[in-house]
Enzyme design. Structure first.
Site, PDB file in Angstrom:
ATOM      1  N   LYS A   1      21.014 -74.395  62.378  1.00 52.67           N
ATOM      2  CA  LYS A   1      22.276 -75.117  62.563  1.00 52.67           C
ATOM      3  C   LYS A   1      23.038 -75.120  61.241  1.00 52.67           C
ATOM      4  O   LYS A   1      22.445 -75.314  60.174  1.00 52.67           O
ATOM      5  CB  LYS A   1      21.979 -76.554  63.024  1.00 52.67           C
TER       6      LYS A   1
ATOM      7  N   SER B   1      25.723 -82.375  69.061  1.00 52.27           N
ATOM      8  CA  SER B   1      26.482 -81.447  68.244  1.00 52.27           C
ATOM      9  C   SER B   1      25.806 -80.089  68.060  1.00 52.27           C
ATOM     10  O   SER B   1      26.450 -79.125  67.692  1.00 52.27           O
ATOM     11  CB  SER B   1      26.715 -82.063  66.864  1.00 52.27           C
TER      12      SER B   1
ATOM     13  N   SER C   1      21.850 -85.228  69.001  1.00 51.21           N
ATOM     14  CA  SER C   1      22.377 -83.874  68.821  1.00 51.21           C
ATOM     15  C   SER C   1      21.355 -82.745  68.928  1.00 51.21           C
ATOM     16  O   SER C   1      21.730 -81.579  68.961  1.00 51.21           O
ATOM     17  CB  SER C   1      23.092 -83.764  67.474  1.00 51.21           C
TER      18      SER C   1
END
Ligand SMILES: [Mg+2]
Ligand SMILES: [Zn+2]
Lengths: 491, 101, 499
Positions: free
Chosen positions: A80, A155, A179
């Protein structure tokens, strides 16, 4: 030959270790897959082709030299874009960091390298991890491989979508309010939020420091556990890192995979009534509860009366911390600078830079946080939210005196169409209804696929006491042993 | 009653160093109003005798020995800077006097 | 606009000043407060930085144990109670010398609180209440370019160096000090001086005001007798002991002139100017930012246990005031004599000289005499004069052994100050030793008698006092290397006169 991109990380590592394939071949297969499908998925913000191949070659050389390799050596991983990677662009999904190449690696990135995993690149995310759909990325949304018109959660939608699209067998996420778990649920993958302090935050670009928790994403529970083991453990560079070894999550996942939950007591939170949740999600959850009971688990109802205040408390604490954490993005030391025409003052240039560099959701949260911390409002907002946090922690403590772990649906709804919730920011916040309490408490939580609703994946969440991460892996693996993994339609 | 006015949003934006547009002021005022009214629910909990939780880990005294470790070279330190002069970070003129420590 | 300031004595007869001091001390740790970067002074810009002290995204602070211990030791030395649990807090405001745009500091939970420091002013003991001692991080340094004299106003741009950013900074805040009247400026100076000595004795900082490792903000207010305290101003940038005194005095005068004219004092920060000795307004409190303090989530609480604090307390050195009292007794000095030693900044020098084997009287003679004179002439601190206590002790040893007389010793000391070497080396190299060879001296005496027959006759006729002239002649011939008493006896002996 079998398609390397469809294999588990466990199997890939085994093949590399046995010399039946090479890390370079495995890496190439995934890079090819990315090249083939990522224009439709947009899971990646940056693909580090050369870096990945170099890392893969290094693993192959070590193997050739007879070195003992770790359990995930040669396995590709997508990271990420919230973690700093030395010399590799790190944007946090924001325009304000466009083009920034950090001069240092996050601890987790260092550990991934040391373990011989191969970093493929950086995955898309809601800007600064603020969002539940990855629509708030400054670089455009990620599409759910199950239906590319739908969101992949957020997210960490990029990491979850990369797994579901077979672009990577492993990924790293970060979970502040859900997330990791929420994208896992809506993409039919596994996402684990470790105990806060169980994984290092050093190099994790902060959203909300007291909640942010990096963790593993995978397509199977065992793969997630192996990755958890590699990235977890004490880091002296993070003051909030717990100086204890990682609970044996791998052994727990293996134990769970035998499908026996005899003696395990699971709690269903009475206050999670299903109100606001889709019927299909609740149905899939109830089926999963039945399955767990059949595996020997005792299911009881427990009360957590303050969970209903978790969402408002979270949306005060996280914005408050973010308003401070994001102050440093001022165009002085790194990143974007706008409006420096030789006449404007620093204050004007800072304000123009932040105005241009941050998206609307980030600005909203910064302003909410600034408000909540202001003198005159602090006690009623931030201070009160911190007290609610205490009460939620007490709810968990009381619950864990009665049961080994808590279970719930991961999300109230399956993947929704892109654009469906952006008009009303608070509607978006509801996506994290079930995941947020765990963040406020600091304990671990995992999302494991438990079924489909209207052809889209539904996740089951297992929540465990702090530093009992192994428990949630056992339960998740047991469920997985019955319901299996879920494959999206071909892209 | 609205929790927040347009003027308050403008004040928050200034405190946050955000040069928001007139149009944004209207949008944000409406949105922040909804958000703040919703999160104000935390006030329903009677918690006078409840201690606040700022950290979820039960740790104290996490300290580092006073030993020098290598840092960044000036090149690395300045590598991401928008503007550099004389091995320093260059910024436009500062209006405010130092607020100080 | 020119305003005529009233006379100081007249002002303090009508108004009562209340003062308060906030002192920032850079600790002398090896590394910064929250990262492993070195803290040494100077250095090329941005060479002592890392992701943490540059505030790069993702970096995290870890507190320096030595800085925590130094702060606790300061707190103990200032008679504070040490918190058994406290947290760091973030102080949020945008400024380019603060890499994270917030400062990690302490807010409502300081590490040390409620102490005091006794200082002596004019022989009286004044107890200064200490409100708090807390730990925070220093900022970077900003260079203002394009304006006049490096000031912020008129500058076209600024350049920032973060070498200093993150150096541990201890903030020591006094309670308001009322009731000092006309002595307020002196009390302020005495407090900072005493505080500096305490910090020095603890070895926690090099406390050099000129290098900025000790910085002072001075709060001043005036009120009429019997009325409430007035609005205070905070004078920043007070960076020498002398300036502390001047800043208070100047602010008392300024406020009095405002009040006398029927005006009101604005609560504001003011900047002290070393060159003119006056203050100019900075930010007023009305425009002050709301710092939005909240507990620093990246650092866990500090909880010094009693054993740790007791251990630090047991290892505290004797504090300067008690130490001085003990020395005064040991040295047998009157209060007045001790005061002159203090004023000369010679306590530690004399102490070290005595420790090197000299009597207190001799040590005091050299440091307060010859060496103080030289220091005044050249405008350096006595401690930086170039002679060490060991050298002074060695010099006195040579005198005691009869190898140097007083005059020769002074010459040798000049050489020491000028860096020619140790006293023994200088004496030998320059051939300054007292001539104790009686043969050589006798020859010189006989020569002088022969050259001055008239004087010799006078002496023979009983005018013994005339021997002085012959002593002078021999001294001149031997370049002073004789002992005057020995010489006089020898002259009388050669002339067959009884002394
Ligand atoms: Mg301060
Ligand atoms: Zn540093």
């Amino acid at each position: 030959m079998t398609d390397l991109t469809r294999m588990t990380a466990t199997d890939l590592a085994g093949l590399v270790a046995a010399g039946e394939t090479s890390a370079v071949e495995v890496t190439r297969a995934h890079l090819d897959r990315i090249a083939a499908v990522d224009d439709r998925v947009h899971a990646f913000l940056h693909v580090d082709t050369e870096g990945a191949l170099a890392a893969a070659r290094a693993v192959d050389e070590r193997r050739a030299a007879g070195e003992e390799l770790g359990p995930l050596a040669g396995v590709p991983v997508a990271v990420k874009d919230v973690l700093t990677t030395k010399g590799v662009p790190t944007t946090v999904g924001s325009k304000i960091l466009e083009g920034w190449r950090p001069p240092y690696d996050a601890t987790i990135v260092q550990r991934l390298r040391a373990a011989g995993t191969v970093m493929l690149g950086k995955t898309n995310m809601d800007e600064f991890a603020m969002g539940s759909s990855t629509e708030y990325s400054a670089y455009g949304p990620t599409h759910n491989p199950w239906d590319t018109d739908r969101i992949p959660g957020g997210s960490g939608g990029g990491s979850a979508a990369a797994l579901a699209a077979y672009e990577a067998p492993l990924a790293i996420g970060s979970d502040t309010g859900g997330s990791i778990r929420q994208p896992g649920a809506v993409t039919g993958t596994v996402g684990a939020k470790p105990t806060y302090g169980g994984t290092s935050r050093y190099g994790l670009v902060a959203f909300s420091s007291s909640l942010d928790t990096p963790g593993p994403c995978a397509r199977t529970v065992l793969d997630a556990a192996l990755l958890h083991q590699v990235i977890g453990g004490h880091d002296p560079r993070d003051s909030t890192s717990i100086p204890q070894p990682v609970p044996d999550v791998v052994a727990a996942a293996r134990q769970g995979a035998t499908g026996d939950l005899t003696g395990v007591k699971l709690g269903i939170v009475k206050e999670f009534t299903g109100e606001g949740a889709e019927p299909g999600v609740m149905a899939a959850f109830r089926d999963a509860v039945d399955t767990l009971a059949k595996l020997g688990a005792e299911i009881v109802e427990v009360s957590c009366p303050h969970f209903r205040y978790a969402l408002p408390a979270y949306y005060l604490i996280a914005p408050s911390e973010c308003s401070s954490n994001l102050a440093r993005f001022d165009g002085v030391r790194f990143g974007l600078r706008v409006g420096d025409d030789g006449n404007r003052s620093l204050e004007e240039v800072m304000s123009l830079t932040r105005e241009a560099g941050f998206g609307a959701e980030v600005k909203r949260r910064i302003m909410v946080g600034t408000y909540a911390l202001s003198s005159g409002y602090y006690d009623a907002y931030y201070g009160q939210a911190q007290k609610v946090r205490t009460l939620i922690t007490r709810d968990f403590t009381t619950a864990f005196e009665q049961v080994d772990a808590l279970i719930s649906p991961t999300t109230p709804f399956v993947a929704f169409p892109i654009g469906a919730r952006t008009a009303d920011p608070y509607q978006m916040y509801l996506a994290d209804l079930f995941t947020i309490p765990t963040n406020l408490y600091g304990g671990p939580g995992i999302s494991v696929p438990c079924g489909l609703s209207e052809g889209l994946p539904v996740g089951l969440q297992v929540m465990a006491p702090t530093m009992a991460d192994d428990r949630m892996y056992r339960v998740a693996a047991a469920l997985e042993s019955v319901v299996g993994t879920f494959t999206p339609p071909a892209l | 009653m609205a929790a927040i006015s347009r003027e308050e949003v403008a004040h928050l934006a200034r405190l946050s160093r955000l040069a928001v547009t007139e149009e944004e002021l209207d949008t944000f005022a409406g949105q922040l109003d909804v958000i703040l009214q919703s999160v104000a629910q935390v006030g329903e909990v009677t918690a006078a005798d409840i201690p606040p939780t700022s950290h979820s880990v039960p740790l104290t005294n996490v300290l580092r020995e006073d030993v020098v470790v290598p840092g960044l070279t000036p090149q690395e330190a300045l590598s991401g800077a928008p503007d550099v002069a004389e091995q320093r970070f260059r910024v436009p003129r500062i209006l405010d006097e130092d607020v100080a420590s | 606009m020119t305003t005529t300031l009233p006379a100081y004595d007249e002002v303090v007869a009508r108004y009562e000043p209340v003062i308060g001091l906030e002192t920032h001390v850079e600790l002398g740790t090896n590394t910064k407060m929250f990262c492993g970067c070195p803290t040494d002074f100077g250095g090329e810009p941005n060479t002592r930085v890392c992701p943490v002290c540059l505030g790069l995204p993702g970096s995290l602070p870890v507190a320096n144990k030595a800085a925590i211990e130094a702060t606790i030791r300061i707190g103990l030395a200032l008679n504070c109670s040490i918190a058994d649990w406290c947290r760091f807090a973030r102080k949020n405001y945008f400024y380019p010398d603060m890499p994270k745009d917030f400062q990690i500091s302490q807010y409502d939970e300081p590490l040390c609180a409620d102490g005091y420091l006794d200082v002596e002013v004019g022989g009286e003991l004044v107890r200064i209440g200490i409100e708090r001692v807390h730990l925070e991080e220093d900022t970077g340094k900003t260079l203002h370019v394009g304006g006049a004299t490096g000031r912020i106003h008129g500058a076209t741009e600024s350049l920032v160096d973060y070498n200093r950013a993150g150096i541990p900074l201890v903030e020591i805040v006094t309670r308001p000090v009322p009731g000092t009247g006309a002595l307020a400026p002196e009390v302020a100076k005495a407090y900072v001086t005493e505080l500096r000595d305490v910090l020095r004795s603890l070895g926690v900082s090099d406390v050099r005001m000129e290098e900025g490792s000790l910085r002072c903000d001075v709060n001043t207010s005036l009120n009429l007798p019997g009325e409430e305290w007035g609005t205070r101003t905070e004078t920043k940038n007070v960076n020498s002991l002398r300036s502390v005194e001047r800043a208070v005095r100047s602010e008392i005068l300024r406020q009095a002139s405002v009040l006398d004219a029927g005006g009101r004092i604005t609560q504001e920060t003011r900047h002290f100017h070393e060159d003119t000795g006056d203050t100019t307004p900075g930010r007023s409190k009305e425009t002050a930012t709301d710092y939005r303090y909240f507990p620093e989530p990246d650092l866990v609480p500090l909880a010094p246990d009693t054993a740790w604090v007791a251990e630090l307390k047991a290892a505290l050195p004797e504090l300067p005031r008690l130490h001085r009292r003990r020395l005064q007794e040991q040295w047998g000095l009157s209060d007045l004599d001790m005061q002159s030693v203090l004023n000369a900044g010679a306590v530690e020098l004399i102490e070290a000289t005595v420790a090197a084997g000299t009597t207190p009287a001799a040590a005091r003679k050299w440091w307060l005499g010859e060496l103080s004179r030289r220091a005044n002439e050249t405008g350096v601190e006595l401690a930086d004069i170039g002679a060490t206590p060991a050298q002074v002790a060695e010099l006195q040893g040579l005198v005691d052994a009869g190898k140097l007389n007083d005059k020769l010793a002074r010459t040798v000391l000049e050489g020491v100050v000028d860096g020619e070497g140790s006293p023994t080396e200088i004496m030998t190299n320059r051939g300054l030793e007292v001539v104790s060879d009686t043969g050589a001296l006798t020859a010189a005496v006989d020569e002088a008698i022969a050259a001055n027959p008239g004087i010799a006759d006078k002496i023979r006729s009983g005018k013994v006092a005339a021997a002085g002239a012959l002593v002078g002649a021999v001294m001149k011939a031997t370049r002073g290397q004789a002992d005057a008493k020995t010489l006089r006896d020898l002259i009388l002996e050669r002339l067959g006169v009884q002394g």
